[in-house]
Design a protein around this motif. Structure first.
Motif, mmCIF file in Angstrom:
data_model
loop_
_atom_site.group_PDB
_atom_site.id
_atom_site.type_symbol
_atom_site.label_atom_id
_atom_site.label_comp_id
_atom_site.label_asym_id
_atom_site.label_seq_id
_atom_site.Cartn_x
_atom_site.Cartn_y
_atom_site.Cartn_z
ATOM 1 N N THR A 36 -7.375 -23.255 -25.749
ATOM 2 C CA THR A 36 -7.644 -24.049 -26.941
ATOM 3 C C THR A 36 -9.139 -23.929 -27.248
ATOM 4 O OG1 THR A 36 -5.883 -25.650 -26.493
ATOM 5 C CG2 THR A 36 -7.706 -26.399 -27.874
ATOM 6 N N PRO A 37 -9.528 -23.656 -28.492
ATOM 7 C CA PRO A 37 -10.947 -23.460 -28.779
ATOM 8 C C PRO A 37 -11.725 -24.765 -28.812
ATOM 9 C CG PRO A 37 -9.705 -23.392 -30.814
ATOM 10 C CD PRO A 37 -8.694 -23.490 -29.695
ATOM 11 N N GLY A 38 -13.029 -24.665 -28.559
ATOM 12 C CA GLY A 38 -13.948 -25.763 -28.805
ATOM 13 C C GLY A 38 -14.630 -25.550 -30.143
ATOM 14 N N PHE A 39 -15.499 -26.488 -30.534
ATOM 15 C CA PHE A 39 -16.109 -26.381 -31.859
ATOM 16 C C PHE A 39 -17.579 -26.776 -31.901
ATOM 17 C CE2 PHE A 39 -11.577 -26.706 -32.548
ATOM 18 C CZ PHE A 39 -11.350 -25.724 -33.507
ATOM 19 N N ASP A 40 -18.156 -27.166 -30.770
ATOM 20 C CA ASP A 40 -19.514 -27.699 -30.800
ATOM 21 C C ASP A 40 -20.447 -26.962 -29.852
ATOM 22 O OD1 ASP A 40 -18.895 -29.893 -32.581
ATOM 23 O OD2 ASP A 40 -17.790 -30.758 -30.889
ATOM 24 N N PRO A 41 -21.717 -26.793 -30.254
ATOM 25 C CA PRO A 41 -22.716 -26.282 -29.311
ATOM 26 C C PRO A 41 -23.064 -27.360 -28.299
ATOM 27 C CG PRO A 41 -23.789 -26.966 -31.324
ATOM 28 C CD PRO A 41 -22.301 -27.126 -31.562
ATOM 29 N N VAL A 42 -23.640 -26.958 -27.186
ATOM 30 C CA VAL A 42 -24.087 -27.903 -26.165
ATOM 31 C C VAL A 42 -25.523 -27.565 -25.789
ATOM 32 C CG1 VAL A 42 -23.858 -28.533 -23.724
ATOM 33 C CG2 VAL A 42 -21.846 -28.525 -25.195
ATOM 34 N N VAL A 43 -26.393 -28.554 -25.872
ATOM 35 C CA VAL A 43 -27.773 -28.405 -25.391
ATOM 36 C C VAL A 43 -28.061 -29.533 -24.410
ATOM 37 C CG1 VAL A 43 -28.576 -27.258 -27.480
ATOM 38 C CG2 VAL A 43 -28.759 -29.730 -27.306
ATOM 39 N N PHE A 44 -28.922 -29.256 -23.445
ATOM 40 C CA PHE A 44 -29.327 -30.268 -22.479
ATOM 41 C C PHE A 44 -30.710 -29.910 -21.964
ATOM 42 C CE2 PHE A 44 -27.124 -26.958 -20.207
ATOM 43 C CZ PHE A 44 -27.813 -26.796 -19.017
ATOM 44 N N ASP A 45 -31.439 -30.917 -21.506
ATOM 45 C CA ASP A 45 -32.818 -30.733 -21.067
ATOM 46 C C ASP A 45 -32.945 -30.949 -19.561
ATOM 47 O OD1 ASP A 45 -33.532 -30.352 -23.722
ATOM 48 O OD2 ASP A 45 -34.094 -32.446 -24.029
ATOM 49 N N VAL A 46 -33.682 -30.058 -18.915
ATOM 50 C CA VAL A 46 -33.995 -30.181 -17.489
ATOM 51 C C VAL A 46 -35.503 -30.008 -17.323
ATOM 52 C CG1 VAL A 46 -33.599 -29.285 -15.169
ATOM 53 C CG2 VAL A 46 -31.757 -29.183 -16.864
ATOM 54 N N ASP A 47 -36.159 -31.021 -16.809
ATOM 55 C CA ASP A 47 -37.607 -30.973 -16.567
ATOM 56 C C ASP A 47 -38.387 -30.552 -17.807
ATOM 57 O OD1 ASP A 47 -36.811 -31.617 -14.023
ATOM 58 O OD2 ASP A 47 -37.263 -29.663 -13.142
ATOM 59 N N THR A 53 -25.672 -23.113 -24.126
ATOM 60 C CA THR A 53 -24.606 -22.429 -23.394
ATOM 61 C C THR A 53 -23.701 -21.640 -24.322
ATOM 62 O OG1 THR A 53 -23.332 -24.481 -23.547
ATOM 63 C CG2 THR A 53 -24.520 -24.105 -21.499
ATOM 64 N N LEU A 54 -23.309 -20.448 -23.862
ATOM 65 C CA LEU A 54 -22.311 -19.621 -24.541
ATOM 66 C C LEU A 54 -21.475 -18.905 -23.490
ATOM 67 C CD1 LEU A 54 -24.242 -17.975 -27.537
ATOM 68 C CD2 LEU A 54 -22.521 -19.787 -27.669
ATOM 69 N N LEU A 55 -20.343 -18.343 -23.939
ATOM 70 C CA LEU A 55 -19.418 -17.676 -23.027
ATOM 71 C C LEU A 55 -18.996 -16.309 -23.545
ATOM 72 C CD1 LEU A 55 -17.208 -20.726 -22.008
ATOM 73 C CD2 LEU A 55 -18.315 -19.183 -20.380
ATOM 74 N N CYS A 56 -19.210 -15.298 -22.729
ATOM 75 C CA CYS A 56 -18.575 -13.983 -22.798
ATOM 76 C C CYS A 56 -18.603 -13.336 -24.182
ATOM 77 C CB CYS A 56 -17.139 -14.101 -22.279
ATOM 78 S SG CYS A 56 -16.360 -12.512 -21.919
ATOM 79 N N ILE A 57 -17.441 -13.245 -24.840
ATOM 80 C CA ILE A 57 -17.297 -12.517 -26.097
ATOM 81 C C ILE A 57 -18.139 -13.118 -27.211
ATOM 82 C CG2 ILE A 57 -15.313 -13.798 -26.971
ATOM 83 C CD1 ILE A 57 -14.150 -11.152 -27.934
ATOM 84 N N GLU A 110 -34.748 -23.147 -25.312
ATOM 85 C CA GLU A 110 -35.725 -22.236 -24.727
ATOM 86 C C GLU A 110 -35.076 -21.215 -23.800
ATOM 87 O OE1 GLU A 110 -39.680 -24.598 -23.943
ATOM 88 O OE2 GLU A 110 -37.962 -25.960 -23.833
ATOM 89 N N CYS A 111 -33.893 -21.543 -23.276
ATOM 90 C CA CYS A 111 -33.143 -20.596 -22.453
ATOM 91 C C CYS A 111 -31.672 -20.746 -22.769
ATOM 92 C CB CYS A 111 -33.391 -20.826 -20.971
ATOM 93 S SG CYS A 111 -32.476 -19.674 -19.891
ATOM 94 N N LEU A 112 -31.038 -19.654 -23.149
ATOM 95 C CA LEU A 112 -29.609 -19.630 -23.436
ATOM 96 C C LEU A 112 -28.885 -19.119 -22.199
ATOM 97 C CD1 LEU A 112 -26.900 -18.088 -24.524
ATOM 98 C CD2 LEU A 112 -27.581 -20.174 -25.696
ATOM 99 N N LEU A 113 -27.984 -19.955 -21.653
ATOM 100 C CA LEU A 113 -27.206 -19.590 -20.478
ATOM 101 C C LEU A 113 -25.906 -18.956 -20.947
ATOM 102 C CD1 LEU A 113 -27.756 -22.884 -18.470
ATOM 103 C CD2 LEU A 113 -29.002 -20.726 -18.206
ATOM 104 N N LEU A 114 -25.787 -17.649 -20.783
ATOM 105 C CA LEU A 114 -24.623 -16.887 -21.209
ATOM 106 C C LEU A 114 -23.825 -16.492 -19.974
ATOM 107 C CD1 LEU A 114 -22.972 -15.296 -23.350
ATOM 108 C CD2 LEU A 114 -24.601 -13.420 -23.043
ATOM 109 N N SER A 115 -22.706 -17.163 -19.761
ATOM 110 C CA SER A 115 -21.835 -16.847 -18.633
ATOM 111 C C SER A 115 -20.656 -16.041 -19.131
ATOM 112 C CB SER A 115 -21.353 -18.135 -17.951
ATOM 113 O OG SER A 115 -22.417 -18.814 -17.325
#
Length: 276
Positions: A129-140, A146-150, A167-172
């Motif tokens: 089932t698809p999602g529809f929202d971006p996710v951002v979060f702050d650490v220090d 966040t993004l995924l694959c394709i 500042e950093c995009l986590l692409l898993s």
């Protein structure tokens, strides 16, 4: 040390959530021992990935997946480390799961979950089932997205995260192909932020996980059988001055367009594009 130190993993994924959970916790301990503040895992790490380990969701023991996730959350609190973990996320039957990234804080809380928005044809017609929202979060004080694959194939998603101040995009990802590294580097250079890629160790796919700078260059890659590499993201690094403090602000101004509209002229030699 300035900046923020992260750990990027390239582990083996199985169909056994218990085995996957053990791998996650082992790498979390290594990441914490290496003073990382955040550790990133590939797509489908905990549950197994559809089409690869999972042929049908009836094969998945969701109670076990949840138990393993709770143990991972508890360890995150113990180690005081943030965890970005790929897994299928079950919905209420008969709805298919999301293809997700769990964002777990260093207090062991599940603070957010990214659900893959632009799934492949097979994923959206048979598995997720698809999602529809971006996710951002702050650490220090550093902002991550966040993004995924394709989703690497959709520049608008990367541009959206630039506008959100990432500042950093986590692409898993679960797998990759030859253009994957080129595309990831291009997105980093165009948007002037770091891109961290985490993929599993696959015998038929030599693509390394690693960190790409805002200049579009790999600064770190997971080598050999190590399963984990460390990298530092530092906005005060003088070698990143141009992409971070010159190119990125200017491109934001250029994208808004007012600097060009304010300089428009009324001149027939401008409007007549067939004139010599």
């Amino acid at each position: 040390m300035t900046g923020i130190r992260i750990a990027i993993t390239q582990p083996t994924i199985t169909a056994d959530a218990v085995e996957n959970g053990k791998t996650v916790r082992s790498l979390m301990r290594k990441a914490a021992a290496g003073r990382a503040r955040l550790v990133q895992f590939p797509e489908g790490m905990l549950s197994g990935y559809a089409k690869a380990q999972i042929a049908d969701w009836s094969q998945v023991d969701w109670t076990t997946v949840r138990t393993e996730l709770e143990q991972i959350m508890a360890l995150a609190a113990e180690l005081e480390i943030w965890v970005v973990l790929g897994s299928a996320h079950p919905l209420t039957p008969p709805h298919r799961p999301h293809n997700s990234l769990y964002v777990i804080s260093d207090a062991g809380a599940l603070v957010d979950r990214y659900d893959k928005r632009l799934c492949s044809h097979t994923e959206i017609t048979h598995f997720y089932t698809p999602g529809f929202d971006p996710v951002v979060f702050d650490v220090d004080g550093y902002r991550f997205g966040t993004l995924l694959c394709i989703e690497i194939n959709f520049p608008q998603l990367f541009a959206q995260y630039e506008r959100l101040g990432v500042e950093c995009l986590l692409l898993s990802s679960y797998g990759a192909n030859e253009p994957f590294e080129t595309k990831a580097a291009a997105h980093a250079a165009i948007n002037c932020y770091w891109v961290s890629t985490s993929l599993p160790a696959l015998p038929d796919d030599p693509t390394p996980s690693g960190l790409i700078t805002p200049a579009g260059l790999y600064t770190t890659q997971v080598a050999g059988q190590s399963q984990l590499a460390f990298a530092t993201i530092d906005r005060d690094d003088p070698t990143m001055n141009f992409p971070l403090h010159a190119a990125r602000p200017w491109r934001a101004i250029a994208t808004k367009g007012e600097i060009y509209r304010s300089r428009a002229v009324t001149d027939p030699r401008s409007t007549n594009r067939t004139a010599l």
